[in-house]
Design a protein around this motif. Structure first.
Motif, PDB file in Angstrom:
ATOM      1  N   THR A   1      -0.859   6.454  -0.700  1.00 26.20           N
ATOM      2  CA  THR A   1      -1.604   5.271  -0.291  1.00 26.20           C
ATOM      3  C   THR A   1      -3.044   5.652   0.060  1.00 26.20           C
ATOM      4  O   THR A   1      -3.982   5.014  -0.392  1.00 26.20           O
ATOM      5  CB  THR A   1      -0.907   4.595   0.916  1.00 26.20           C
ATOM      6  OG1 THR A   1       0.452   4.348   0.539  1.00 26.20           O
ATOM      7  CG2 THR A   1      -1.577   3.291   1.286  1.00 26.20           C
ATOM      8  N   SER A   2      -3.211   6.739   0.839  1.00 26.75           N
ATOM      9  CA  SER A   2      -4.587   7.058   1.227  1.00 26.75           C
ATOM     10  C   SER A   2      -5.376   7.619   0.046  1.00 26.75           C
ATOM     11  O   SER A   2      -6.563   7.340  -0.068  1.00 26.75           O
ATOM     12  CB  SER A   2      -4.662   7.964   2.463  1.00 26.75           C
ATOM     13  OG  SER A   2      -3.853   9.076   2.266  1.00 26.75           O
TER      14      SER A   2
ATOM     15  N   ILE B   1       1.144  -0.085  -4.142  1.00 26.18           N
ATOM     16  CA  ILE B   1      -0.233   0.391  -4.345  1.00 26.18           C
ATOM     17  C   ILE B   1      -0.782  -0.224  -5.627  1.00 26.18           C
ATOM     18  O   ILE B   1      -0.150  -0.112  -6.687  1.00 26.18           O
ATOM     19  CB  ILE B   1      -0.252   1.943  -4.433  1.00 26.18           C
ATOM     20  CG1 ILE B   1       0.288   2.541  -3.134  1.00 26.18           C
ATOM     21  CG2 ILE B   1      -1.658   2.447  -4.743  1.00 26.18           C
ATOM     22  CD1 ILE B   1       0.519   4.050  -3.191  1.00 26.18           C
TER      23      ILE B   1
ATOM     24  N   PHE C   1      -5.131   6.590  -3.089  1.00 32.43           N
ATOM     25  CA  PHE C   1      -5.551   5.482  -3.965  1.00 32.43           C
ATOM     26  C   PHE C   1      -6.471   4.499  -3.245  1.00 32.43           C
ATOM     27  O   PHE C   1      -7.143   3.711  -3.908  1.00 32.43           O
ATOM     28  CB  PHE C   1      -4.320   4.799  -4.580  1.00 32.43           C
ATOM     29  CG  PHE C   1      -3.743   5.612  -5.706  1.00 32.43           C
ATOM     30  CD1 PHE C   1      -4.322   5.576  -6.979  1.00 32.43           C
ATOM     31  CD2 PHE C   1      -2.658   6.469  -5.498  1.00 32.43           C
ATOM     32  CE1 PHE C   1      -3.807   6.358  -8.020  1.00 32.43           C
ATOM     33  CE2 PHE C   1      -2.155   7.250  -6.539  1.00 32.43           C
ATOM     34  CZ  PHE C   1      -2.725   7.204  -7.798  1.00 32.43           C
ATOM     35  N   LYS C   2      -6.535   4.563  -1.912  1.00 33.53           N
ATOM     36  CA  LYS C   2      -7.543   3.788  -1.183  1.00 33.53           C
ATOM     37  C   LYS C   2      -8.924   4.378  -1.447  1.00 33.53           C
ATOM     38  O   LYS C   2      -9.918   3.682  -1.507  1.00 33.53           O
ATOM     39  CB  LYS C   2      -7.252   3.827   0.325  1.00 33.53           C
ATOM     40  CG  LYS C   2      -6.582   2.564   0.807  1.00 33.53           C
ATOM     41  CD  LYS C   2      -6.539   2.511   2.308  1.00 33.53           C
ATOM     42  CE  LYS C   2      -5.465   1.531   2.742  1.00 33.53           C
ATOM     43  NZ  LYS C   2      -4.617   2.076   3.814  1.00 33.53           N
ATOM     44  N   GLY C   3      -8.886   5.715  -1.585  1.00 32.07           N
ATOM     45  CA  GLY C   3      -9.894   6.635  -1.828  1.00 32.07           C
ATOM     46  C   GLY C   3     -11.306   6.394  -1.830  1.00 32.07           C
ATOM     47  O   GLY C   3     -12.346   6.484  -1.810  1.00 32.07           O
TER      48      GLY C   3
ATOM     49  N   ASP D   1       2.611   7.663   2.298  1.00 30.52           N
ATOM     50  CA  ASP D   1       1.333   7.626   3.033  1.00 30.52           C
ATOM     51  C   ASP D   1       0.255   8.393   2.276  1.00 30.52           C
ATOM     52  O   ASP D   1      -0.883   7.942   2.174  1.00 30.52           O
ATOM     53  CB  ASP D   1       1.501   8.233   4.433  1.00 30.52           C
ATOM     54  CG  ASP D   1       2.308   7.313   5.350  1.00 30.52           C
ATOM     55  OD1 ASP D   1       2.495   6.131   4.983  1.00 30.52           O
ATOM     56  OD2 ASP D   1       2.751   7.787   6.422  1.00 30.52           O
TER      57      ASP D   1
END
Ligand SMILES: *Cc1c(COP(=O)(O)O)cnc(C)c1O
Length: 355
Positions: free
Chosen positions: A350-351, A287, A353-355, A347
């Protein structure tokens, strides 16, 4: 306020609405006894341990002493009590124990040795690996001078916040302490993690020390207890100090049986916790912005921005409990966390920090 592992107690545990099993990564102290451990505890033969009558306590004390290559053992209620009893037994009032400045004895035990025992703690600054140098130890030992406390004890730790201390380095430190006339104690709360990760025998890692404290209620998965091991005469005197602190327990075999079960069944499997920690570190390091560090069962995650509190709340909504630390966050694996759980955690990060 500096965020600590303790500043997040209860967050998400109460608020979790997922209805699923929680993945609790705050510490390896959060484990629940397994069915096999409960069975062992329920069928434990017990007696009054203050009279020395509890066979299960006696068996644990003998077993731990054998494992660590020491003459005798003493069952205590916690790692803190075990270290405190060790210090009170090694040192008198006006004497000092030399210790790493980020070791648990100095940072996290309410300074009990000083409060209750009149023992000075002399903290030495540890390096990035959690270690000390022999020069630091030599320089810290006081001359026999009425101005100074009497240097009596050197306290080391392994692992230090999940970091391994090599057998050679701790042996060298111990030798230095001994030749300066000190006794040597190791806070081995997570010593078995070091044993498994280094691939050495427990008695080998314990050999340079007069006394060793081992926690049963961390990665080993017992609900309560620690053992302090050392020479027969030392343990006899330590038993008096345990009593003085109110730590003489009666039918404690119910707890000790959990500890013996842990030593029999849960040592080798610490390798799984280490593998899971590595898996997590690898997954998180992909990430952007996250930097990870791992040696045993603790992953330290460096965050680019101080959004640890938001991350904590977001994960709690998914049944994942973490401590919110910044700039570095500590995540701990243990026997109630599976490889599949780790995938869920990766998971969720990851989602976020995609944020
Ligand atoms: C947890 C810990 C202790 C104390 O154990 P408690 O059972 O929580 O009192 C002592 N030393 C180290 C290094 C620890 O991690």
């Amino acid at each position: 306020m500096v965020a600590t592992a303790y500043s997040t107690m209860g967050v998400g545990v109460v608020g979790n609405t997922s209805g699923d099993k929680l993945i609790d990564l705050r510490s390896d102290t959060v484990t629940r006894p397994s069915a096999g451990m409960y069975d062992a505890m329920m069928s434990a033969s017990v007696g009054d341990d203050v009279y020395g009558d509890d066979e299960s306590v006696n068996a644990l004390e003998r077993g731990a002493a054998d494992l660590l290559g020491k003459e005798a053992g003493l069952f205590l209620s916690s790692g803190t009590q075990s270290n405190l009893v060790a210090l009170l037994t090694h040192c008198g009032r006006g004497e000092e124990a030399i210790v790493g400045n980020d070791y648990h004895i100095f940072t996290s035990e309410a300074c009990g040795a000083s409060v209750l025992g009149g023992i000075a703690l002399c903290p030495l600054v540890t390096n990035e690996s959690g270690g000390l140098t022999t020069d630091q130890v030599t320089a810290a030992v006081k001359d026999d001078d009425p101005h100074s406390p009497i240097s009596r004890l050197l306290c080391l730790e392994n692992t230090v916040s999940g970091k391994l201390q090599s057998p050679d380095s701790i042996k060298a430190l111990s030798d230095t302490g001994r030749s300066a006339g000190l006794s040597v104690h190791i806070d081995g709360a997570r010593l078995m993690n070091a044993v498994v990760a280094l691939g050495v025998e427990a008695n080998e890692l314990a050999a340079p020390f007069d006394t060793v404290s081992l926690c049963l209620s961390k990665g080993l998965g017992a609900p309560v207890g620690s053992v302090l091991c050392g020479p027969q005469d030392f343990i006899r005197r330590a038993r008096r100090n345990r009593k003085l602190l109110g730590g003489g327990m009666r039918q404690a075999g119910i707890l000790a049986a959990g500890g013996s079960y842990a030593l029999e069944h849960n040592v080798g499997r610490l390798a799984e916790d280490h593998a899971n920690a590595k898996l997590l570190a690898e997954g998180l390091s992909v990430i952007p912005g996250l930097v990870t560090d791992v040696q045993t069962n603790m992953v330290f995650v460096g965050l680019p921005n101080n959004n640890a509190a938001e991350l904590q709340v977001s994960l709690a909504g998914q049944g994942i409990i973490i401590s919110a630390g910044f700039p570095s966050m500590r995540i701990v694996t243990h026997l109630d966390v599976s490889a599949a759980d780790i995938e869920c955690v990766i998971d969720a990060f990851t989602s976020f920090f995609k944020g």
